[in-house]
Design an enzyme around this catalytic site. Sequence first.
Site, PDB file in Angstrom:
ATOM      1  N   GLY A  67       0.778  -1.231   0.000  1.00 34.74           N
ATOM      2  CA  GLY A  67       0.000   0.000   0.000  1.00 34.74           C
ATOM      3  C   GLY A  67       0.807   1.276   0.000  1.00 34.74           C
ATOM      4  O   GLY A  67       0.281   2.352  -0.268  1.00 34.74           O
ATOM      5  N   ASP A  68       2.067   1.188   0.330  1.00 32.75           N
ATOM      6  CA  ASP A  68       2.871   2.414   0.367  1.00 32.75           C
ATOM      7  C   ASP A  68       4.323   2.059   0.061  1.00 32.75           C
ATOM      8  O   ASP A  68       5.233   2.371   0.835  1.00 32.75           O
ATOM      9  CB  ASP A  68       2.746   3.061   1.752  1.00 32.75           C
ATOM     10  CG  ASP A  68       3.347   4.463   1.798  1.00 32.75           C
ATOM     11  OD1 ASP A  68       3.604   4.962   2.912  1.00 32.75           O
ATOM     12  OD2 ASP A  68       3.580   5.062   0.727  1.00 32.75           O
TER      13      ASP A  68
END
Lengths: 154, 175
Positions: A67-68
């Site tokens: 996600g990041d």
Amino acid sequence: GISAPVVYFVDYVTNSIYLEDIVDSITVQDHINSVQQSGNDTSSLLILAEKMGELLARMHDEDLIHGDLTTSNILLRPPTEKLDLVLIDFGLSFISGLPEDKGVDLYVLEKAFLSTHPDTENVFKTLLKTYAATSKKSGPVIKKLDEVRLRGRK
Amino acid sequence: MDVRHQLELFPGCGVTLLLFNRVKNAAALRKKAMEGSIEGALINPAMIVDPFQILVAANKAVHLHKIGKMKTRTLYSEIIFSLSPNNNISDAFKKFGISDSDTAVLIVVITDRGETVNLEDIASQVEGQQVPLDELAQLTDTAKVKKMYKVTPQEEKIGTLLDSIVCRMSTKDVL
């Protein structure tokens, strides 16, 4: 089977998580910067790229989306030469088997990579090559990555 | 020979570990533990790979004790429960507490700021020999531990057995 800091204690009262401190580690971001600045042989970065591709392939094969993904969310345990990677910062992560989600995960890393580290197109290419070779489900993911890249330009 | 650790998150709170081998009265000790007449947690050393495992369990138990959210009745039973990777209390006691036929015992004592505990008093109740904590590794049943915590070979390639165990202990409420 993914290298990440060990969770020591979860405090539900203060909503805090106590994690292992990877002592004397550096981010992949800092490592790439120092290799480029010192004018060192950047072929070592290609091996690093292979390791990253392999790690991400294993992560995605478990249907875990980070996600990041950025180069500051991947650490190198000392000694740096061993290229022992540790993934950190799972605040935006989730579980998904969708190639779209995995493609986006890679796209985020690609954007972060190329904007933070100029002249590293080869490095990222190597990363993707190893990813595709390691992951059992990479075909649809790479396809989605290409689609997302096109969408991003509009 | 006993080792006292401080809990970083609870300054003043000390955790002392005493290890005994060639123990002859495990059954009597277990009875005393169940009655609450012994000031310590009686743990099966075969299930412990490193003192840190005990510290993580003790830390969680002390935390829950302070906020009144323990799952078991006493601080010492809570430590034993915290060692378990699942939420079955009686299973935790069976696997991590001592059995009548055990010949080695690990006793964990918690002392808060200002409290003194009489370690000789506790040691005198054990019919066995107190040994240095370094001998813990010899008493660990690694195969049994791996089975209990369901550690996969993949995991072992990435981190230590202790890492796998600590992760399961600290996140079992979430899973």
